[in-house]
Scaffold this motif. Structure first.
Motif, mmCIF file in Angstrom:
data_model
loop_
_atom_site.group_PDB
_atom_site.id
_atom_site.type_symbol
_atom_site.label_atom_id
_atom_site.label_comp_id
_atom_site.label_asym_id
_atom_site.label_seq_id
_atom_site.Cartn_x
_atom_site.Cartn_y
_atom_site.Cartn_z
ATOM 1 N N ILE A 4 2.060 -2.740 -3.880
ATOM 2 C CA ILE A 4 2.406 -1.579 -4.219
ATOM 3 C C ILE A 4 3.061 -1.744 -5.371
ATOM 4 O O ILE A 4 4.283 -2.784 -5.898
ATOM 5 C CB ILE A 4 3.089 -0.851 -4.056
ATOM 6 C CG1 ILE A 4 2.625 -0.505 -2.377
ATOM 7 C CG2 ILE A 4 4.019 0.451 -3.825
ATOM 8 C CD1 ILE A 4 3.344 0.202 -0.892
ATOM 9 N N ILE A 5 2.762 -1.753 -6.816
ATOM 10 C CA ILE A 5 2.997 -2.069 -8.613
ATOM 11 C C ILE A 5 3.569 -0.611 -8.269
ATOM 12 O O ILE A 5 2.923 0.307 -9.238
ATOM 13 C CB ILE A 5 1.851 -2.628 -8.866
ATOM 14 C CG1 ILE A 5 1.539 -3.962 -7.924
ATOM 15 C CG2 ILE A 5 2.543 -3.166 -10.144
ATOM 16 C CD1 ILE A 5 0.775 -4.809 -9.139
ATOM 17 N N ASN A 6 4.906 -0.696 -8.992
ATOM 18 C CA ASN A 6 4.671 0.729 -10.169
ATOM 19 C C ASN A 6 4.884 1.867 -9.211
ATOM 20 O O ASN A 6 5.067 3.056 -10.035
ATOM 21 C CB ASN A 6 4.903 0.707 -11.330
ATOM 22 C CG ASN A 6 5.574 0.081 -11.993
ATOM 23 O OD1 ASN A 6 6.225 -1.453 -11.740
ATOM 24 N ND2 ASN A 6 4.876 -1.299 -13.502
ATOM 25 N N GLY A 7 5.387 1.709 -7.968
ATOM 26 C CA GLY A 7 4.867 2.840 -6.754
ATOM 27 C C GLY A 7 3.360 3.351 -6.870
ATOM 28 O O GLY A 7 3.295 4.023 -6.035
ATOM 29 N N LYS A 8 2.602 2.741 -7.194
ATOM 30 C CA LYS A 8 0.748 3.264 -6.653
ATOM 31 C C LYS A 8 0.387 1.936 -6.379
ATOM 32 O O LYS A 8 0.328 -0.031 -6.228
ATOM 33 C CB LYS A 8 0.257 2.808 -7.641
ATOM 34 C CG LYS A 8 1.007 4.254 -9.179
ATOM 35 C CD LYS A 8 0.509 3.859 -10.741
ATOM 36 C CE LYS A 8 0.931 5.100 -11.452
ATOM 37 N NZ LYS A 8 0.180 4.900 -12.865
ATOM 38 N N PRO A 9 -0.257 1.693 -4.865
ATOM 39 C CA PRO A 9 -0.947 1.145 -4.234
ATOM 40 C C PRO A 9 -1.716 0.555 -5.125
ATOM 41 O O PRO A 9 -2.582 1.370 -5.435
ATOM 42 C CB PRO A 9 -1.169 2.046 -2.770
ATOM 43 C CG PRO A 9 -0.831 2.993 -2.988
ATOM 44 C CD PRO A 9 -0.478 3.341 -4.592
ATOM 45 N N GLY A 10 -2.652 -0.644 -5.184
ATOM 46 C CA GLY A 10 -3.426 -1.215 -5.417
ATOM 47 C C GLY A 10 -3.971 -2.028 -4.756
ATOM 48 O O GLY A 10 -3.110 -3.088 -3.666
ATOM 49 N N GLU A 11 -5.380 -2.650 -5.086
ATOM 50 C CA GLU A 11 -6.390 -4.012 -3.846
ATOM 51 C C GLU A 11 -6.139 -4.924 -5.287
ATOM 52 O O GLU A 11 -6.650 -4.445 -6.289
ATOM 53 C CB GLU A 11 -7.715 -3.228 -3.759
ATOM 54 C CG GLU A 11 -8.349 -4.433 -2.847
ATOM 55 C CD GLU A 11 -7.593 -4.089 -1.481
ATOM 56 O OE1 GLU A 11 -7.415 -5.814 -0.836
ATOM 57 O OE2 GLU A 11 -6.911 -3.570 -1.237
ATOM 58 N N PHE A 12 -5.851 -6.355 -4.848
ATOM 59 C CA PHE A 12 -5.835 -7.090 -5.542
ATOM 60 C C PHE A 12 -6.739 -8.200 -4.724
ATOM 61 O O PHE A 12 -6.719 -8.602 -3.879
ATOM 62 C CB PHE A 12 -4.891 -7.954 -6.223
ATOM 63 C CG PHE A 12 -3.728 -6.432 -7.068
ATOM 64 C CD1 PHE A 12 -3.654 -7.021 -8.198
ATOM 65 C CD2 PHE A 12 -3.089 -5.801 -6.625
ATOM 66 C CE1 PHE A 12 -3.041 -5.977 -8.943
ATOM 67 C CE2 PHE A 12 -2.220 -5.193 -7.406
ATOM 68 C CZ PHE A 12 -2.526 -4.736 -8.195
ATOM 69 N N ALA A 13 -7.482 -9.159 -5.741
ATOM 70 C CA ALA A 13 -8.294 -10.411 -5.068
ATOM 71 C C ALA A 13 -7.150 -11.348 -4.803
ATOM 72 O O ALA A 13 -6.295 -11.717 -4.642
ATOM 73 C CB ALA A 13 -9.010 -11.012 -6.601
ATOM 74 N N ASP A 14 -8.402 -12.386 -3.324
ATOM 75 C CA ASP A 14 -7.090 -12.893 -3.094
ATOM 76 C C ASP A 14 -6.383 -14.489 -3.491
ATOM 77 O O ASP A 14 -5.752 -14.822 -3.388
ATOM 78 C CB ASP A 14 -8.021 -13.491 -1.521
ATOM 79 C CG ASP A 14 -8.114 -12.037 -0.624
ATOM 80 O OD1 ASP A 14 -7.521 -11.561 -0.543
ATOM 81 O OD2 ASP A 14 -9.550 -12.980 0.463
ATOM 82 N N ASP A 15 -6.411 -14.447 -4.501
ATOM 83 C CA ASP A 15 -6.549 -15.613 -5.589
ATOM 84 C C ASP A 15 -5.246 -15.019 -6.326
ATOM 85 O O ASP A 15 -5.126 -15.663 -6.987
ATOM 86 C CB ASP A 15 -7.876 -16.239 -6.780
ATOM 87 C CG ASP A 15 -8.074 -14.881 -7.190
ATOM 88 O OD1 ASP A 15 -8.286 -14.153 -7.252
ATOM 89 O OD2 ASP A 15 -8.686 -15.259 -8.308
ATOM 90 N N CYS A 16 -4.887 -13.985 -6.388
ATOM 91 C CA CYS A 16 -3.719 -13.796 -6.516
ATOM 92 C C CYS A 16 -2.361 -13.371 -5.676
ATOM 93 O O CYS A 16 -1.996 -12.506 -5.139
ATOM 94 C CB CYS A 16 -3.487 -11.787 -7.320
ATOM 95 S SG CYS A 16 -2.459 -11.245 -8.257
ATOM 96 N N ARG A 17 -2.023 -14.642 -5.653
ATOM 97 C CA ARG A 17 -1.200 -15.677 -4.564
ATOM 98 C C ARG A 17 0.243 -15.421 -5.413
ATOM 99 O O ARG A 17 1.528 -15.082 -4.683
ATOM 100 C CB ARG A 17 -1.636 -16.202 -4.150
ATOM 101 C CG ARG A 17 -2.938 -15.927 -3.517
ATOM 102 C CD ARG A 17 -3.261 -18.351 -2.871
ATOM 103 N NE ARG A 17 -4.451 -17.952 -2.137
ATOM 104 C CZ ARG A 17 -5.523 -18.277 -2.617
ATOM 105 N NH1 ARG A 17 -5.443 -19.382 -3.677
ATOM 106 N NH2 ARG A 17 -6.754 -18.499 -2.268
ATOM 107 N N THR A 18 -0.051 -15.780 -6.387
ATOM 108 C CA THR A 18 2.002 -15.157 -7.167
ATOM 109 C C THR A 18 1.860 -14.428 -8.407
ATOM 110 O O THR A 18 1.518 -13.733 -8.411
ATOM 111 C CB THR A 18 1.920 -17.174 -6.939
ATOM 112 O OG1 THR A 18 1.815 -16.850 -9.165
ATOM 113 C CG2 THR A 18 2.030 -18.233 -6.727
ATOM 114 N N VAL A 19 3.902 -14.072 -8.286
ATOM 115 C CA VAL A 19 3.900 -13.824 -9.662
ATOM 116 C C VAL A 19 3.175 -14.077 -10.142
ATOM 117 O O VAL A 19 2.430 -13.526 -11.632
ATOM 118 C CB VAL A 19 5.180 -13.820 -9.290
ATOM 119 C CG1 VAL A 19 5.993 -12.970 -10.956
ATOM 120 C CG2 VAL A 19 5.967 -13.373 -8.460
#
Length: 67
Positions: A4-19
């Motif tokens: 949830i980014i800035n109040g909006k849910p989203g789906e991100f790739a599994d390789d998005c593991r860190t900030v």
């Protein structure tokens, strides 16, 4: 992974593991931001080591120039 980014849910790739991975995405790349992860500020020096998990709440505050 669901985030949830800035109040909006989203789906991100599994390789998005860190900030750092998140901030390398086109919509955030090269922007000066402040990152809050689940209510805690994440320092820039910790982006690469701060893991993201399913359902994390992230606030990304970016600066806009102008006059």
């Amino acid at each position: 992974m669901k985030l949830i980014i800035n109040g909006k849910p989203g789906e991100f790739a599994d390789d998005c593991r860190t900030v750092a991975d998140l901030l390398s995405l086109p919509q955030w790349n090269k922007r000066l931001v402040i990152v809050e992860l689940n209510g805690d500020i994440v320092g820039k020096d910790n982006y690469i080591n701060t893991a993201l998990g399913e359902g994390d709440r992230i606030e990304l505050v970016h600066f806009v120039g102008g006059g």
